[in-house]
Design an enzyme around this catalytic site. Structure first.
Site, PDB file in Angstrom:
ATOM      1  N   LYS A 149       0.729  -1.298  -0.014  1.00  0.00           N
ATOM      2  CA  LYS A 149       0.132   0.050  -0.053  1.00  0.00           C
ATOM      3  C   LYS A 149       0.793   1.102  -0.035  1.00  0.00           C
ATOM      4  O   LYS A 149       1.018   1.858   1.054  1.00  0.00           O
ATOM      5  CB  LYS A 149      -0.936  -0.035   0.954  1.00  0.00           C
ATOM      6  CG  LYS A 149      -2.139   0.997   1.154  1.00  0.00           C
ATOM      7  CD  LYS A 149      -3.383   0.664   1.961  1.00  0.00           C
ATOM      8  CE  LYS A 149      -4.408   1.421   1.990  1.00  0.00           C
ATOM      9  NZ  LYS A 149      -5.117   1.701   0.748  1.00  0.00           N
ATOM     10  N   GLU A 182      -9.206  -4.245  -9.754  1.00  0.00           N
ATOM     11  CA  GLU A 182      -9.640  -3.841  -8.795  1.00  0.00           C
ATOM     12  C   GLU A 182      -9.991  -2.231  -9.154  1.00  0.00           C
ATOM     13  O   GLU A 182      -9.658  -1.668 -10.009  1.00  0.00           O
ATOM     14  CB  GLU A 182      -8.735  -3.792  -7.414  1.00  0.00           C
ATOM     15  CG  GLU A 182      -7.420  -3.002  -7.746  1.00  0.00           C
ATOM     16  CD  GLU A 182      -6.402  -3.303  -6.697  1.00  0.00           C
ATOM     17  OE1 GLU A 182      -6.933  -3.154  -5.395  1.00  0.00           O
ATOM     18  OE2 GLU A 182      -4.954  -3.211  -6.772  1.00  0.00           O
ATOM     19  N   LEU A 207      -4.363  -4.935  -4.336  1.00  0.00           N
ATOM     20  CA  LEU A 207      -4.403  -5.013  -2.880  1.00  0.00           C
ATOM     21  C   LEU A 207      -5.107  -5.872  -1.986  1.00  0.00           C
ATOM     22  O   LEU A 207      -6.247  -6.190  -2.475  1.00  0.00           O
ATOM     23  CB  LEU A 207      -4.767  -3.335  -2.462  1.00  0.00           C
ATOM     24  CG  LEU A 207      -4.433  -2.976  -1.170  1.00  0.00           C
ATOM     25  CD1 LEU A 207      -2.688  -3.013  -0.865  1.00  0.00           C
ATOM     26  CD2 LEU A 207      -5.218  -1.682  -0.555  1.00  0.00           C
TER      27      LEU A 207
HETATM   28  N1  PDD Z   1      -7.965   2.584  -0.398  1.00  0.00           N
HETATM   29  N2  PDD Z   1      -7.472  -1.440  -3.668  1.00  0.00           N
HETATM   30  C1  PDD Z   1      -7.107  -0.155  -3.666  1.00  0.00           C
HETATM   31  C2  PDD Z   1      -6.233   0.239  -5.021  1.00  0.00           C
HETATM   32  C3  PDD Z   1      -7.167   0.735  -2.534  1.00  0.00           C
HETATM   33  O1  PDD Z   1      -6.336   1.819  -2.713  1.00  0.00           O
HETATM   34  C4  PDD Z   1      -7.838   0.487  -1.361  1.00  0.00           C
HETATM   35  C5  PDD Z   1      -8.053   1.105  -0.159  1.00  0.00           C
HETATM   36  C6  PDD Z   1      -8.728  -0.810  -1.283  1.00  0.00           C
HETATM   37  C7  PDD Z   1      -9.505  -1.262  -0.285  1.00  0.00           C
HETATM   38  O2  PDD Z   1      -8.621  -1.718   0.823  1.00  0.00           O
HETATM   39  P1  PDD Z   1      -9.258  -1.567   2.231  1.00  0.00           P
HETATM   40  O3  PDD Z   1     -10.646  -2.301   2.299  1.00  0.00           O
HETATM   41  O4  PDD Z   1      -8.336  -2.244   3.007  1.00  0.00           O
HETATM   42  O5  PDD Z   1      -9.369  -0.237   2.464  1.00  0.00           O
HETATM   43  C8  PDD Z   1      -8.317  -1.862  -2.724  1.00  0.00           C
HETATM   44  C9  PDD Z   1      -7.950   3.524   0.621  1.00  0.00           C
HETATM   45  C10 PDD Z   1      -9.205   3.715   1.397  1.00  0.00           C
HETATM   46  C11 PDD Z   1      -7.592   5.101   0.064  1.00  0.00           C
HETATM   47  O6  PDD Z   1      -6.789   4.982  -0.802  1.00  0.00           O
HETATM   48  O7  PDD Z   1      -8.032   6.054   0.545  1.00  0.00           O
END
Ligand code: PDD
Length: 287
Positions: A149, A182, A207
């Site tokens: 991330k 995604e 991710l």
């Molecule tokens: N984004 N895929 C991507 C590319 C993401 O950036 C995110 C989360 C998710 C979902 O992951 P999670 O359920 O752990 O939030 C999937 C965050 C919220 C952001 O960039 O603000």
């Protein structure tokens, strides 16, 4: 109300909070982040996001900047000082400040840590979820380590902006095989034409969403069928339902893709139920 940011050990007025011009996050996107949602002033899925943060840091060989207890204290204090009841808290850790040079800086260079929090009323997301949102497709042009991330989000930014300019809420990125990877900041799901839940497997380059993992547990508890397998844009168009998951949007029903209606063009029963179950559980388990 004035906002406050945590920057490298101190709480500062948000408007004046700064990092160094040679911070490697700024120079190279050499850093990682996490986002927790906040319910009743408490953090949802604290452990899940912290564990992923440690993994991201480990993969990039950035030192863990503080203990778990200290991290919890700083996140909670930032939420408290910003009087966030419903909203989110954002944490960023970079490889620190050093003269601009591509190799890692000298051992012992402290990582930079920034935490911000902001209110985001649940009612706003609920209104979108009741109507359902539009998604558009966009080529996935990202690097090979999307499981980390990192703050290197330019392809995601471009995809989300393209969606916004087309009046859509999210962009679903598509690989060279025509399969959805995604969303630009979310994980993508469908209930396929046979009624089976589908989401891409995390062995591929996406991710490992924390909300995705929580939803998978709910699916199992509900006795629903799940197939962790990529789907094509054509399959989305034939699907009964579609939705996406993230810490900020929870479970968001998608009712069209590239202007084509999905299902009956309304949020589906499975997405709607999963959203309710998820919100109840996240609120109950928040710390
Ligand atoms: N984004 N895929 C991507 C590319 C993401 O950036 C995110 C989360 C998710 C979902 O992951 P999670 O359920 O752990 O939030 C999937 C965050 C919220 C952001 O960039 O603000």
């Amino acid at each position: 109300m004035s906002r406050v940011a945590y920057v490298n050990g101190t709480y500062q007025p948000h408007g004046q909070a700064t990092v160094h011009v040679e911070d490697r996050g700024f120079q190279f996107a050499d850093g990682v982040y996490e986002v927790w949602s906040v319910f009743d002033g408490r953090l949802a899925d604290f452990d899940g996001h912290l564990t992923r943060l440690h993994r991201s840091l480990d993969e990039l060989r950035i030192p863990i900047p503080m203990t778990r207890q200290a991290m919890e204290r700083v996140l909670k204090e930032t939420v408290r000082r910003n009087r966030v009841n419903e909203g989110l808290v954002y944490l960023q850790v970079t490889r620190g400040t050093a003269r601009r040079d591509h190799p890692f800086p000298a051992e012992g260079t402290p990582p930079s840590v920034v935490v911000t929090a902001r209110s985001m009323p649940l009612s706003k997301g609920n209104a979108s979820a009741e109507k359902g949102v539009a998604v558009v497709t966009h080529p996935d042009i990202r690097w090979g380590r999307c499981d980390i991330k990192t703050v290197g989000l330019l392809p995601n930014v471009l995809a989300k902006q393209a969606a916004k300019e087309m009046g859509a809420a999210e962009a679903w990125m598509v690989d060279e095989m025509g399969l959805v990877t995604e969303g630009s900041s979310t994980n993508a799901w469908i209930v396929d034409e046979n009624g089976k839940l589908r989401t891409r497997d995390t062995q591929s380059n996406i991710l490992r969403g924390i909300t995705r993992a929580a939803v998978m547990k709910l699916i199992e508890a509900e006795g629903l069928e799940l197939d962790e397998r990529a789907f094509s844009v054509e399959e989305v168009k034939r699907a009964r339902e579609a939705f996406y998951t993230s810490a900020t949007g929870f479970i968001m029903p998608a009712v069209s893709i590239d202007g084509a209606r999905i299902g009956d063009g309304k949020p589906g029963p499975i997405a709607t139920k999963l959203r309710t179950l998820y919100l109840d559980q996240a609120r109950d388990e928040a710390i």
